[in-house]
Design an enzyme around this catalytic site. Structure first.
Site, PDB file in Angstrom:
ATOM      1  N   SER A  49       0.844  -1.186   0.000  1.00 31.88           N
ATOM      2  CA  SER A  49       0.000   0.000   0.000  1.00 31.88           C
ATOM      3  C   SER A  49       0.883   1.241   0.000  1.00 31.88           C
ATOM      4  O   SER A  49       2.105   1.169   0.197  1.00 31.88           O
ATOM      5  CB  SER A  49      -0.889   0.010   1.249  1.00 31.88           C
ATOM      6  N   ASP A  80      -1.229  -1.459  -4.035  1.00 30.07           N
ATOM      7  CA  ASP A  80      -2.586  -1.636  -3.531  1.00 30.07           C
ATOM      8  C   ASP A  80      -3.201  -0.270  -3.235  1.00 30.07           C
ATOM      9  O   ASP A  80      -2.627   0.542  -2.509  1.00 30.07           O
ATOM     10  CB  ASP A  80      -2.536  -2.488  -2.252  1.00 30.07           C
ATOM     11  N   ASP A 102      -7.291   3.626  -7.519  1.00 28.94           N
ATOM     12  CA  ASP A 102      -8.589   3.548  -6.843  1.00 28.94           C
ATOM     13  C   ASP A 102      -9.242   4.926  -6.806  1.00 28.94           C
ATOM     14  O   ASP A 102      -8.952   5.744  -5.949  1.00 28.94           O
ATOM     15  CB  ASP A 102      -8.413   3.014  -5.422  1.00 28.94           C
ATOM     16  N   HIS A 178     -13.365  -3.719   4.267  1.00 29.32           N
ATOM     17  CA  HIS A 178     -11.990  -3.720   4.732  1.00 29.32           C
ATOM     18  C   HIS A 178     -11.920  -3.817   6.257  1.00 29.32           C
ATOM     19  O   HIS A 178     -12.857  -3.462   6.967  1.00 29.32           O
ATOM     20  CB  HIS A 178     -11.284  -2.433   4.294  1.00 29.32           C
ATOM     21  N   HIS A 208     -11.770  -7.422  -2.625  1.00 29.89           N
ATOM     22  CA  HIS A 208     -11.084  -6.752  -1.515  1.00 29.89           C
ATOM     23  C   HIS A 208     -11.813  -7.075  -0.205  1.00 29.89           C
ATOM     24  O   HIS A 208     -12.936  -7.548  -0.207  1.00 29.89           O
ATOM     25  CB  HIS A 208     -11.085  -5.239  -1.736  1.00 29.89           C
ATOM     26  N   GLY A 209     -11.155  -6.799   0.910  1.00 31.25           N
ATOM     27  CA  GLY A 209     -11.794  -7.009   2.201  1.00 31.25           C
ATOM     28  C   GLY A 209     -12.188  -8.446   2.442  1.00 31.25           C
ATOM     29  O   GLY A 209     -13.249  -8.736   2.999  1.00 31.25           O
ATOM     30  N   SER A 211     -10.440 -10.988   4.127  1.00 28.64           N
ATOM     31  CA  SER A 211      -9.852 -11.745   5.236  1.00 28.64           C
ATOM     32  C   SER A 211     -10.908 -12.544   5.982  1.00 28.64           C
ATOM     33  O   SER A 211     -12.056 -12.114   6.118  1.00 28.64           O
ATOM     34  CB  SER A 211      -9.136 -10.795   6.208  1.00 28.64           C
ATOM     35  N   THR A 252      -5.756 -10.271   1.092  1.00 27.79           N
ATOM     36  CA  THR A 252      -5.702 -10.668   2.497  1.00 27.79           C
ATOM     37  C   THR A 252      -4.650  -9.837   3.210  1.00 27.79           C
ATOM     38  O   THR A 252      -3.491  -9.830   2.799  1.00 27.79           O
ATOM     39  CB  THR A 252      -5.363 -12.163   2.643  1.00 27.79           C
ATOM     40  N   ASP A 253      -5.061  -9.172   4.279  1.00 31.25           N
ATOM     41  CA  ASP A 253      -4.145  -8.342   5.065  1.00 31.25           C
ATOM     42  C   ASP A 253      -4.370  -8.554   6.556  1.00 31.25           C
ATOM     43  O   ASP A 253      -3.473  -8.915   7.302  1.00 31.25           O
ATOM     44  CB  ASP A 253      -4.340  -6.868   4.699  1.00 31.25           C
TER      45      ASP A 253
END
Length: 305
Positions: A49, A80, A102, A178, A208-209, A211, A252-253
């Site tokens: 990021s 990202d 984005d 997220h 996205h988001g 996890s 995945t973060d």
């Protein structure tokens, strides 16, 4: 080996599996992700990021690119949530092979214009581009969107957007968010909407988001002294279904951060006299690696390198 994002994701979309894009902020995360990919013989995307780039500077970006080049599996180094044309240019200069612009928080025409501008610059140097249409709830670096303002991706708009911008893969909003707080219980994922988008957009789609925020990991974090609210994530079956419908890239973060921090807390809690960073960063690195391997198994990318 260092390749573009599209080289990895086009194959994934065509063959019906997903590829993990795992965020990294330091050496340990990068090593864990790449070691997992090599052991599982899986392609992988290393995501940085703008916050990570600010934190680690050129030392981080150069290290990530160098390790990706040395890897025995296909690896893309990805920006990202790039917030601006200038941010994308910086990533291109650093050797990234995939960039995201984005502008999903802007109006449709602004998003089209700014995305097209990035696509022209990136494609000129052989780099592929992710764009986003629709808005996710939650927080991701500079992006903060209240749930009430989150807008799910319109399928017909997605088709027009991709045709007009020339972007290579598209992040869609279908109910994920997220961060670690995705609502109570099992978050609703709009699979029918995804199916309609996939029917109109042949390009790889991005989630996205995503996890899982597994409760066992949350409890381990708490048991080691960490404080976290009623965190929840995306159910594995919902991820599998989304992949079957066209999702090729899954971000995945949060899961990695939880695993890493839980192990650091555990190790230092058991050994309060310890001050050798290798003794607590090493186990934390292994914990991240195990999370990455389990995600690769879920996504179906094992053996696809």
């Amino acid at each position: 080996m260092l390749v573009t994002g599209l080289e990895i994701l086009k194959k994934a979309r065509a063959e019906g599996y997903g590829v993990g894009a795992f965020n990294t902020n330091n050496m340990e995360f990068t090593q864990a992700i790449l070691e997992a990919a090599e052991e599982m013989k899986s392609p992988v995307i290393l995501a940085l990021s703008e916050g990570a780039m600010k934190y680690g500077g050129r030392a981080l970006t150069r290290m990530v690119v160098a390790l990706a080049q040395e890897a025995r599996v296909p690896v893309a180094v990805h920006l990202d949530h790039g917030s601006s044309y200038e941010s994308v240019l910086k990533a291109l200069r650093e050797g990234f092979t995939s960039v995201m612009i984005d502008k999903s928080h802007e109006d449709f025409e602004t998003n089209v214009r700014e995305t097209k501008r990035v696509v022209e610059a990136a494609h000129a140097v052989g780099v592929t581009v992710e764009a986003e249409l629709g808005r996710l709830a939650g927080i991701e670096e500079h992006v903060a969107v209240d749930e009430k303002d989150a807008l799910l991706t319109n399928p017909e708009e997605a088709r027009i957007f991709m045709e007009r911008t020339g972007a290579d893969y598209l992040a869609v909003a279908i109910g994920t968010s997220h961060g670690a707080y995705k609502g109570k219980g099992r978050p609703f994922i709009d699979h029918p909407r995804l199916e309609r988008i996939a029917a109109l957009v042949p390009a790889p789609l991005v989630l996205h988001g995503a996890s899982a925020v597994p409760q066992a990991l949350v409890e381990r974090f708490r048991a080691a002294g960490g404080e976290i609210g009623e965190a929840s994530g995306i159910h594995p079956e919902d991820i599998k279904k989304a992949i079957a419908l066209g999702i090729a890239k899954i971000n995945t973060d949060t899961d990695l951060r939880l695993a890493f921090t839980a192990l650091v807390r555990e190790t230092l809690g058991k050994n309060p006299k310890e001050f050798d960073p290798r003794k607590y960063l090493g186990p934390a690195r292994e914990a991240v690696k195990e999370v990455v391997k389990s995600r690769m198994e879920l996504f179906g990318s094992v053996g696809k390198a």
